[in-house]
Design a protein around this motif. Sequence first.
Motif, PDB file in Angstrom:
ATOM      1  N   ARG A 125       0.854  -1.202   0.000  1.00 23.49           N
ATOM      2  CA  ARG A 125       0.000   0.000   0.000  1.00 23.49           C
ATOM      3  C   ARG A 125       0.877   1.235   0.000  1.00 23.49           C
ATOM      4  NH1 ARG A 125      -4.962   0.196   1.872  1.00 23.49           N
ATOM      5  NH2 ARG A 125      -4.534   1.859   3.334  1.00 23.49           N
ATOM      6  N   TYR A 126       0.260   2.355  -0.333  1.00 28.71           N
ATOM      7  CA  TYR A 126       0.931   3.641  -0.173  1.00 28.71           C
ATOM      8  C   TYR A 126       1.074   3.915   1.319  1.00 28.71           C
ATOM      9  CZ  TYR A 126       0.530   4.888  -5.104  1.00 28.71           C
ATOM     10  OH  TYR A 126       0.674   4.935  -6.458  1.00 28.71           O
ATOM     11  N   THR A 127       2.018   4.778   1.671  1.00 29.03           N
ATOM     12  CA  THR A 127       2.187   5.152   3.071  1.00 29.03           C
ATOM     13  C   THR A 127       1.016   6.013   3.518  1.00 29.03           C
ATOM     14  OG1 THR A 127       3.425   7.144   2.504  1.00 29.03           O
ATOM     15  CG2 THR A 127       4.714   5.115   2.853  1.00 29.03           C
ATOM     16  N   THR A 128       0.794   6.076   4.812  1.00 33.48           N
ATOM     17  CA  THR A 128      -0.311   6.896   5.339  1.00 33.48           C
ATOM     18  C   THR A 128      -0.177   8.360   4.924  1.00 33.48           C
ATOM     19  OG1 THR A 128      -0.666   5.377   7.167  1.00 33.48           O
ATOM     20  CG2 THR A 128      -1.513   7.611   7.438  1.00 33.48           C
ATOM     21  N   ILE A 184      -1.320   8.671   1.335  1.00 30.18           N
ATOM     22  CA  ILE A 184      -2.777   8.513   1.212  1.00 30.18           C
ATOM     23  C   ILE A 184      -3.485   9.793   1.650  1.00 30.18           C
ATOM     24  CG2 ILE A 184      -4.787   7.269   2.127  1.00 30.18           C
ATOM     25  CD1 ILE A 184      -2.944   4.756   2.239  1.00 30.18           C
ATOM     26  N   VAL A 185      -3.063  10.352   2.784  1.00 24.75           N
ATOM     27  CA  VAL A 185      -3.685  11.584   3.292  1.00 24.75           C
ATOM     28  C   VAL A 185      -3.484  12.723   2.291  1.00 24.75           C
ATOM     29  CG1 VAL A 185      -3.551  13.351   5.101  1.00 24.75           C
ATOM     30  CG2 VAL A 185      -3.560  10.924   5.727  1.00 24.75           C
ATOM     31  N   PRO A 227      -7.850   4.724   2.633  1.00 34.04           N
ATOM     32  CA  PRO A 227      -7.452   4.795   4.051  1.00 34.04           C
ATOM     33  C   PRO A 227      -7.740   3.487   4.779  1.00 34.04           C
ATOM     34  CG  PRO A 227      -8.875   6.659   3.446  1.00 34.04           C
ATOM     35  CD  PRO A 227      -8.848   5.711   2.289  1.00 34.04           C
TER      36      PRO A 227
END
Length: 174
Positions: A3-6, A9-10, A174
């Motif tokens: 996944r993309y990092t948090t 994503i934000v 998310p």
Amino acid sequence: MQRYTTPAIVLHWLVAILIVATFALGLTMVDIPGLTPTKLKYFSWHKWLGVTVLGLACIRLLWRKTQGAPPYPDSMQPWQQRAAHGLHILLYVLIFAVPISGYFYSLAAGVPVTYLGLFPMPVLIAPNPDLKPILKLLHYTLNMIMLGAVSLHVLAALKHHFIDRDGVLKRMLP
């Protein structure tokens, strides 16, 4: 599936929401006849959102360059990977080009930008009535290209989610 990092994503969803809001506000404000207080307020908000998108785009690009992106699934055809990569590059270019073109359009129109009504942005060009219509058309055209690119991006993500079921969309949720 990686996944993309948090933070990625934000930043993705925050920039996406702000772009949609800026686009909607832009369409609304230009349809208001005359020069009213409401129209002037919307123009200010539109510019503030544009400057915010530009600032967040800088952070987002730095994050992407340092952290990278998760690989595409092996099930994705090489041509699809190249198309996705090309579309992402186009979207990044537009995320910068649209607010910059709007900024220069404002300056050419003789209307300096003061971020949040508090921080004057640098005046990089003098008012220029000859350049104003060119920059207005450029800003509009770039927005329409962005609308098409974002639509294609969303449709591709939905295709991957509902038809291919390969987890591509889940990398950015998310």
